[in-house]
Design a protein around this motif. Sequence first.
Motif: not given
Lengths: 230, 53
Positions: A14, A18, A21-22, A24-26, A29, A132
């Motif tokens: 998990t 996480l 995903l983070f 990928a976000y920074v 996204w 970013t």
Amino acid sequence: MRVIVRTVSELCITVGALIVLFVAYVLFWTGVRADGAMNDQIDRLHRQWSRGRAQPTAAAPGERTVTARRPEPYRRGEAFAIMYIPRLGAGWHKPVLEGTGTGVLKKGLGHYARTARLGGRGNFSVAGHRRTYGDPFKDFPRLRPGDAVVLTDGSTWYTYRIDKGPYKTVPTDVGVIDPVPGKSGYARPGRYLTLTTCDPEWGHSHRLIVWAHLDATQPVDTGEPGALRR
Amino acid sequence: MYGWIWRHLPGNAWVKALLSLVLVLAVVYVLFQYVFPWAEPLLPFNDVTVDNQ
């Protein structure tokens, strides 16, 4: 025993998911969101400018500014200009918003609120993300003296020419956005521009600075300035 | 943990799989919409000014 091992491994998976995903976000996204927000700001500016031509506030360098009424103050968090830097790419243009708060910089470049107005006497200073949020100043170190920084506020084109930089300094060096910034080589008051971003690319230990002076202005009716034509 | 969730989802295996997918998407949505925007400013990428405002 088996339950403990299973639970621990599930937790590890998990946490790993996480982190992925983070990242990928920074990396991805925030860029997607910022590109959308910046285009939105630029569209809004164009609509605003086409609705009513703003009163001309242009003043050529050295010319005395005589304006009948004071120009409207910039409103915090709102875009008021578009910046073009040919060196960063032919299509590179970003909105400039008032203020340098975190929320503002997600939508474009941020104008230091206490510094001069665009084209005005003093030091028009702008900050932008290196990485970013659309990576606006990713190629900042490629800027060289002589490069053009072109801005428009809907009524006037302002062409600044870079004189010095990229200059590396520490985050507390607020003198770089003074009206006559120290270390910039400028000795007399004038119409200057300062760009700031972070350095190293993914860090925050230093800042990169370039300084420019106002080289030319022209009304938007006369077409794009020479620096933007190729 | 995941086994517990799986056992408590209703329906047959297909329904469970579908519900799991919905749950995963919901978690990702909450993360991207609320958790990551809160966590991201704690990282240094926002420090681009010289007066730290």
